[in-house]
Scaffold this motif. Structure first.
Motif, PDB file in Angstrom:
ATOM      1  N   ARG A   1      90.215  70.570  61.703  1.00 39.10           N
ATOM      2  CA  ARG A   1      89.658  71.756  61.040  1.00 39.10           C
ATOM      3  C   ARG A   1      89.577  71.560  59.532  1.00 39.10           C
TER       4      ARG A   1
ATOM      5  N   ASN B   1      83.452  75.626  61.709  1.00 42.61           N
ATOM      6  CA  ASN B   1      83.685  76.801  62.572  1.00 42.61           C
ATOM      7  C   ASN B   1      84.212  76.385  63.937  1.00 42.61           C
ATOM      8  N   LEU B   2      83.652  75.320  64.515  1.00 43.54           N
ATOM      9  CA  LEU B   2      84.113  74.834  65.815  1.00 43.54           C
ATOM     10  C   LEU B   2      85.545  74.339  65.742  1.00 43.54           C
TER      11      LEU B   2
ATOM     12  N   ASP C   1      92.428  77.772  66.897  1.00 40.76           N
ATOM     13  CA  ASP C   1      92.917  79.099  67.277  1.00 40.76           C
ATOM     14  C   ASP C   1      93.303  79.156  68.763  1.00 40.76           C
ATOM     15  N   ARG C   2      92.495  78.580  69.620  1.00 41.09           N
ATOM     16  CA  ARG C   2      92.800  78.599  71.062  1.00 41.09           C
ATOM     17  C   ARG C   2      94.063  77.792  71.371  1.00 41.09           C
TER      18      ARG C   2
ATOM     19  N   GLN D   1      97.322  79.596  70.674  1.00 46.12           N
ATOM     20  CA  GLN D   1      97.723  80.607  71.656  1.00 46.12           C
ATOM     21  C   GLN D   1      98.414  79.992  72.880  1.00 46.12           C
TER      22      GLN D   1
ATOM     23  N   GLN E   1      87.849  75.310  63.711  1.00 45.60           N
ATOM     24  CA  GLN E   1      88.716  76.472  63.550  1.00 45.60           C
ATOM     25  C   GLN E   1      88.931  77.187  64.862  1.00 45.60           C
ATOM     26  N   ALA E   2      87.867  77.294  65.659  1.00 46.14           N
ATOM     27  CA  ALA E   2      87.992  77.950  66.973  1.00 46.14           C
ATOM     28  C   ALA E   2      88.924  77.155  67.886  1.00 46.14           C
ATOM     29  N   ASN E   3      88.774  75.847  67.902  1.00 44.12           N
ATOM     30  CA  ASN E   3      89.640  75.009  68.729  1.00 44.12           C
ATOM     31  C   ASN E   3      91.107  75.146  68.321  1.00 44.12           C
TER      32      ASN E   3
END
Length: 396
Positions: free
Chosen positions: A183, A153-154, A160-161, A164, A156-158
């Motif tokens: 990921r 999960n971590l 995603d950011r 952007q 994946q979040a990294n």
């Protein structure tokens, strides 16, 4: 008066003087009729002897006097269609015995749920092994899944950011590739942890002993408190479907007369109850030592059929034509089986025979008789070969 006494030789021989001068008496004469009658009787006897000598032929020997010959009952058996039957000994066994042992790593047995003689269903638990340690190991594997999922999960979040910020130029394309790899690795670790947890759960499930098929429990070789492992002997033996069989031992000649599907009747030793079976396999090889082969006869389940016990099989072997005689007519000695038949001049003749199946009417004679002979039915044991007899046909 004076008498002169004279001494003679008769007086010297002991005759008294009183009888010395007595007159000697003559023998009485036979009557004439008696003499004539005696001569007549003598002549009659001579005439009878002459008649027997001339009209009777040669004198009959004592041994050939049929009036003195023993009377025996005889029968002309003919030919009869006999249902062939082969009788063979053998042992009972489970048709498909299944030994059940420890599949997993084993441990201490906590509980045994079945006993010998019970029916079980496929998948039923037969014994339970302690799994306290394995339960904790499974819990640890479950926690590893959570750890790996958090890392995924971590990652994946990294990713995603960073995605952007690529358009603004703050993050390079190389950084995006690196974060994507992180990921993916985290997601892969989640799958590894899940697989390890599944393996542990499967190992734990294998600690229980399960019935591989529906059947009849023949043996139980484990007790609570016993420690078992992968190398232990079979804990249970199950007859698949409860099916039994008899292993009939037969000679080469008998095996050649049988085929798969032949019906048979099985009688366990010590029991008066019989069971119907069917040959499902004929041995493809013959034992070189005993010169026998095995016919495997399938049987349905019955409590009286106990594996390891002895039994007798009567197997149908087709029909054949043979002479059938009562057992009283067939004798046996060191030379084999034989009967007495009436030959020429009414003499008893020994005839060797070969016996076959035992029927309700007697013994089937497969060799030695054509069925047209007169066979001595009884008292054959008191006869000698060549002895003259007086045959008497059997009255129906």
């Amino acid at each position: 008066m004076n008498y002169e006494t004279t001494i003679t030789a008769e007086a010297a021989d002991g005759v008294t003087t009183e009888f010395a001068g007595a007159r000697t008496l003559a023998a009485p004469a036979l009557p004439r009729w008696l003499i004539v009658g005696g001569l007549g009787v003598f002549g009659l006897l001579l005439a009878i002897a002459a008649w027997f000598a001339l009209a009777g032929g040669e004198p009959v020997a004592v041994d050939d006097d049929n009036s003195q010959a023993p009377s025996v009952t005889v029968v002309t058996p003919g030919k009869t269609t006999v249902a062939g039957e082969i009788e063979a000994p053998g042992t009972l066994a489970a048709r498909r015995p299944m030994p059940v042992g420890v599949v997993g790593e084993g441990g201490q047995v906590l509980r045994v749920t079945v006993d010998a003689g019970d029916w079980v269903q496929q998948g039923q638990v037969l014994a339970v092994i302690d799994r306290s340690v394995q339960v904790q190991q499974a819990a640890a594997q479950s926690a590893q899944i959570d750890v790996a999922q958090a890392d995924a999960n971590l990652a994946q979040a990294n990713l995603d950011r960073a995605s952007q910020l690529v358009a603004r130029g703050f993050v390079s394309k190389a950084d995006i590739d690196r974060l994507t790899a992180v990921r993916d690795a985290a997601v892969a670790r989640v799958k590894v942890a899940q697989a390890q947890f599944g393996e542990q759960r499967a190992r734990n499930e294998r600690l229980n002993i399960y019935a591989p098929a529906t059947g009849y429990v023949l043996a139980r070789n484990v007790e609570p408190g016993q420690t078992v492992g992968a190398g232990s002997a079979a804990l249970f033996t199950i007859a698949s479907g409860g099916e039994m069989e008899m292993l009939a031992q037969l000679s080469e000649e008998q095996l050649s007369k049988l085929s798969v599907g032949t019906m048979a009747t099985i009688t366990p030793t010590g029991s008066d109850k019989s069971f119907s079976g069917q040959i499902w396999q004929v041995a493809p090889v013959i034992d070189a030592t005993t010169r026998q082969g095995t016919a495997r006869i399938a049987l349905s389940f019955a409590p009286e059929l106990r594996p390891g016990g002895f039994a007798t099989a009567r197997i149908n072997a087709g029909s054949f034509s043979a002479t059938v005689l009562p057992e009283s007519a067939v004798l046996a000695d060191s030379q084999g089986s034989f009967v007495y038949v009436i030959g020429k001049d009414k003499k008893a003749v020994r005839r060797p025979v070969k016996t076959g199946a035992v029927t309700a009417n007697g013994l089937a004679i497969t060799e030695g008789l054509t069925g047209s002979e007169q066979v001595v039915l009884r008292a054959g044991g008191f006869l000698n070969p060549g002895e003259t007899v007086n045959p008497q046909p059997l009255k129906k």
